[in-house]
Design a protein around this motif. Sequence first.
Motif, mmCIF file in Angstrom:
data_model
loop_
_atom_site.group_PDB
_atom_site.id
_atom_site.type_symbol
_atom_site.label_atom_id
_atom_site.label_comp_id
_atom_site.label_asym_id
_atom_site.label_seq_id
_atom_site.Cartn_x
_atom_site.Cartn_y
_atom_site.Cartn_z
ATOM 1 N N TYR A 61 0.864 -1.182 0.000
ATOM 2 C CA TYR A 61 0.000 0.000 0.000
ATOM 3 C C TYR A 61 0.899 1.229 0.000
ATOM 4 O O TYR A 61 1.783 1.375 0.840
ATOM 5 C CB TYR A 61 -0.925 0.039 1.214
ATOM 6 C CG TYR A 61 -1.693 1.340 1.305
ATOM 7 C CD1 TYR A 61 -2.565 1.733 0.285
ATOM 8 C CD2 TYR A 61 -1.526 2.196 2.395
ATOM 9 C CE1 TYR A 61 -3.254 2.934 0.359
ATOM 10 C CE2 TYR A 61 -2.220 3.395 2.480
ATOM 11 C CZ TYR A 61 -3.085 3.756 1.460
ATOM 12 O OH TYR A 61 -3.761 4.948 1.519
ATOM 13 N N SER A 62 0.667 2.101 -0.990
ATOM 14 C CA SER A 62 1.467 3.310 -1.135
ATOM 15 C C SER A 62 0.542 4.510 -1.238
ATOM 16 O O SER A 62 -0.418 4.493 -2.012
ATOM 17 C CB SER A 62 2.356 3.224 -2.388
ATOM 18 O OG SER A 62 3.014 4.448 -2.638
ATOM 19 N N SER A 63 0.828 5.529 -0.455
ATOM 20 C CA SER A 63 0.046 6.761 -0.486
ATOM 21 C C SER A 63 1.003 7.941 -0.563
ATOM 22 O O SER A 63 1.914 8.065 0.261
ATOM 23 C CB SER A 63 -0.814 6.875 0.785
ATOM 24 O OG SER A 63 -1.503 8.116 0.824
ATOM 25 N N TYR A 64 0.810 8.784 -1.575
ATOM 26 C CA TYR A 64 1.655 9.974 -1.745
ATOM 27 C C TYR A 64 0.751 11.175 -1.994
ATOM 28 O O TYR A 64 -0.081 11.164 -2.909
ATOM 29 C CB TYR A 64 2.632 9.808 -2.908
ATOM 30 C CG TYR A 64 3.568 10.982 -3.056
ATOM 31 C CD1 TYR A 64 4.714 11.071 -2.283
ATOM 32 C CD2 TYR A 64 3.277 12.016 -3.937
ATOM 33 C CE1 TYR A 64 5.563 12.155 -2.395
ATOM 34 C CE2 TYR A 64 4.126 13.101 -4.056
ATOM 35 C CZ TYR A 64 5.271 13.168 -3.277
ATOM 36 O OH TYR A 64 6.102 14.244 -3.378
ATOM 37 N N ASN A 65 0.897 12.206 -1.169
ATOM 38 C CA ASN A 65 0.003 13.362 -1.204
ATOM 39 C C ASN A 65 0.838 14.639 -1.184
ATOM 40 O O ASN A 65 1.778 14.762 -0.391
ATOM 41 C CB ASN A 65 -0.929 13.342 0.006
ATOM 42 C CG ASN A 65 -1.603 11.988 0.181
ATOM 43 O OD1 ASN A 65 -2.603 11.700 -0.449
ATOM 44 N ND2 ASN A 65 -1.017 11.141 1.036
ATOM 45 N N ALA A 66 0.505 15.570 -2.084
ATOM 46 C CA ALA A 66 1.329 16.773 -2.230
ATOM 47 C C ALA A 66 0.455 17.986 -2.512
ATOM 48 O O ALA A 66 -0.626 17.878 -3.106
ATOM 49 C CB ALA A 66 2.349 16.590 -3.349
ATOM 50 N N VAL A 67 0.953 19.135 -2.070
ATOM 51 C CA VAL A 67 0.338 20.420 -2.388
ATOM 52 C C VAL A 67 1.469 21.388 -2.723
ATOM 53 O O VAL A 67 2.520 21.388 -2.067
ATOM 54 C CB VAL A 67 -0.516 20.949 -1.207
ATOM 55 C CG1 VAL A 67 0.312 21.047 0.073
ATOM 56 C CG2 VAL A 67 -1.135 22.296 -1.543
ATOM 57 N N ALA B 108 3.827 11.046 2.766
ATOM 58 C CA ALA B 108 3.740 9.773 2.061
ATOM 59 C C ALA B 108 3.910 8.611 3.021
ATOM 60 O O ALA B 108 4.516 8.735 4.096
ATOM 61 C CB ALA B 108 4.808 9.707 0.962
ATOM 62 N N TYR B 109 3.365 7.472 2.596
ATOM 63 C CA TYR B 109 3.499 6.222 3.349
ATOM 64 C C TYR B 109 3.592 5.069 2.354
ATOM 65 O O TYR B 109 2.836 5.024 1.372
ATOM 66 C CB TYR B 109 2.301 6.006 4.274
ATOM 67 C CG TYR B 109 2.256 4.615 4.891
ATOM 68 C CD1 TYR B 109 2.976 4.336 6.041
ATOM 69 C CD2 TYR B 109 1.526 3.587 4.301
ATOM 70 C CE1 TYR B 109 2.958 3.056 6.603
ATOM 71 C CE2 TYR B 109 1.505 2.307 4.847
ATOM 72 C CZ TYR B 109 2.227 2.051 5.998
ATOM 73 O OH TYR B 109 2.220 0.798 6.548
ATOM 74 N N VAL B 110 4.509 4.148 2.604
ATOM 75 C CA VAL B 110 4.606 2.914 1.816
ATOM 76 C C VAL B 110 4.763 1.756 2.793
ATOM 77 O O VAL B 110 5.669 1.766 3.636
ATOM 78 C CB VAL B 110 5.798 2.937 0.841
ATOM 79 C CG1 VAL B 110 5.864 1.615 0.078
ATOM 80 C CG2 VAL B 110 5.691 4.093 -0.124
ATOM 81 N N GLY B 111 3.877 0.774 2.683
ATOM 82 C CA GLY B 111 3.952 -0.412 3.531
ATOM 83 C C GLY B 111 3.839 -1.675 2.706
ATOM 84 O O GLY B 111 3.171 -1.705 1.669
ATOM 85 N N SER B 112 4.483 -2.747 3.161
ATOM 86 C CA SER B 112 4.443 -4.021 2.441
ATOM 87 C C SER B 112 4.682 -5.157 3.430
ATOM 88 O O SER B 112 5.401 -4.992 4.420
ATOM 89 C CB SER B 112 5.510 -4.052 1.347
ATOM 90 O OG SER B 112 5.624 -5.340 0.768
ATOM 91 N N ASP B 113 4.062 -6.322 3.142
ATOM 92 C CA ASP B 113 4.304 -7.510 3.962
ATOM 93 C C ASP B 113 5.599 -8.209 3.572
ATOM 94 O O ASP B 113 6.064 -9.088 4.293
ATOM 95 C CB ASP B 113 3.137 -8.496 3.810
ATOM 96 C CG ASP B 113 1.822 -7.935 4.327
ATOM 97 O OD1 ASP B 113 1.872 -7.065 5.213
ATOM 98 O OD2 ASP B 113 0.756 -8.357 3.830
ATOM 99 N N GLY B 114 6.174 -7.851 2.402
ATOM 100 C CA GLY B 114 7.389 -8.493 1.941
ATOM 101 C C GLY B 114 7.115 -9.848 1.326
ATOM 102 O O GLY B 114 6.010 -10.387 1.400
#
Length: 722
Positions: free
Chosen positions: A204-210, A224-230
Amino acid sequence: MSISRHALLPLAVALALVSAAAPAQQAASSATKSSTELAPVDVHAESWRETLKAKLEHMLPEVDGTRITVTKKTTVTHLADQPTVIGNNLDQLLARSPGVQVSQQPTPTQFNLGYRGLGNPQESEYVLVMQDGIPLQSDWIGFPTLYAMPLTQGLSGVELIRGGSSLLYGPEPAPVINLVSRRPALGAPLAVSSEQVVGNHGLYSSYNAVEGSRGRWTYRADAAYVGSDGSRPNAGSQMRQADLYVGYRPDDRQLWWLDLHVIDAASGDAGRLGYPQWQVNPRATPTPYNRDWVSRDQLVLGHRHEFADGWLFEGKLWFAYQDLASRSASGALAPQPPPSSTTVQDEQFRTGGADLRLRRKWGQGNAFTVGTTLFHGDDPFRQWTSSNLYADHYDRSGTPRLRQSRRSDYAAVFAENVFRLPHRFHIVPSVRLEHERVAVDESVRPPFLSRPLIHEADARTVPLFGLGIGNDFGHGNETYFNVSQGWRPLRYFDMASPFANIVPGHAPDPSKSLSYELGVHGVPVTGLYYDVSVFWIDFRNRIEAQHINATDVIEVNSGDTRSRGFEGQLNYDLLARSARAEHGEHLEAFISASLLNARFTASAIPGQVGKTPAYAPRHLLKAGVTWRVEQRLKLSLTAVSSAAQYWQDSDQSRGSGDSYLPARIPAYTVLDLAGDWQLNRHLTLLAGVSNLADRRYYDRVWQTGLEPALGRSWYAGVRLAL
């Protein structure tokens, strides 16, 4: 760049016609004669500005602000021209960076890059990685390791500089990889975007910018956040990032800016496998209790000022804090019993520096730069032994195992000048004087050692020289030659290993490089760019670990290596000459090849001369094709292909039974597919597949085993823009 004689031809013809027109008019007014009409002459010439613009799609300007890069081999990747890179896939990020070797460790807490066989890619210790000209290493001098990387969505480009990179930026032989942050232009409207992506392995990847501007102010912020179970048990990871940029222009000649970068990452460490274990079960996890944590905060204050008479000043002042922590226990696969204890480690890096540069353009295309760089690091190193296999990285209840205070100081002054000579030649002499000092003071040593506590300090002063020669010829072509010196700083571990029973009498000499590069690049026809060169690098006083006995290791100058070969790239836009290009459509094919022959030429280790250094594949090929329609589509298929390579300098296998490791990492070829499809000005679809053919391979080996690379993985998501 020199102005082409073809570009001057229309101007010469126009001046000749104007000069001839005046007497002709006078003659017509004094006498009536019949006139003769001549056949029209159609003169064609392409503007040198168009040629320069085409070259800058692939390389740096010859004088880029306060940097002189002419005669240095440079490659630029504009990330806006390729699909979004998700989760810091370095193979995709560096697909257009020739010769840069990615040694995969699929966690967000360590990054391994190498180049031309100059050293083991472990933690990118032989490559200088920067963000906006500021080093990303833990401690640039005493501990030049790469444990934190910004997400690529916040970057506008990647600059690859070799041949004189040490004279431009300082320690590490070559190259410099400079990550360029995205910046809004003055007058840009308010823009808000949110990117949400999911994929296999629990991605799950979330990237937010202004970003935007108001008056003389510009700003950009992201979270931003990036998560993974591998792909293996205990390989899950999380990474959080936040950035803030504020720029202020008091007038059209000045810019003040402030940058804040925050990275926080954590990852399980599934451990390394022997080759037989990997063949049976590549998902095996010998270290289910181990974990790594990395946090890095960096604040930058910068100023740029253009003065009269071609003067330009650029200064940067930065402060960084990085905490590198880990929990590590011995590996064990069932039916072996679990370990009885673990080691909690914490390394802190409190660093700061200043980079001040002044440039003056003079004469007809000449430029002079001068500057200084200062750096200081305060880096305590601590370890504890704990019976809690799940101890937190802030847990200090264990038994103290190691405690060191470590400090580094660095200062440099440098100057370069580009002289423009007749017949479109140019010459660039360079000089840099560097001084480093590193110190280690130990108060607690590991209990299994009997040596005295370490109290070591050492200083080095290193002069560096370089010379570049170039010539512009034909239509948009340039021949370049560069010879330059470089070096690798003396690290804390080079002075004395914390885990050996021997303290050497003196630190080894610093490793130095002398590199030669001869090449040619240009844009001979519309849509085609090429850059080909041959190189030779002598790397002397390599520092290697030498085993004194079964347990004790010291760092010594083990010998010299020579790397020579060919490096070339070719980019061609198949639609550049068509009407479709005028409507923003491009179909670009690109390929790069690095052909390498590396050998030990001298060594203190018997039988080492003539062997191939670790991580020096005979070829590294990168290729791809990108279809791009402005404001509509970006679709890219890329490939990375590496020859087999040794993973240690001895060129020997290691271990036996389940822990056996072959001498070579097998050859591999990996395909990646990625695309962005912009449905309208507000909605873009994102999708991609890495390792498209599901190649089972590895390209990372350490003394304790190999690390399996990721198999086929996919992602899909959307970007919303307001």
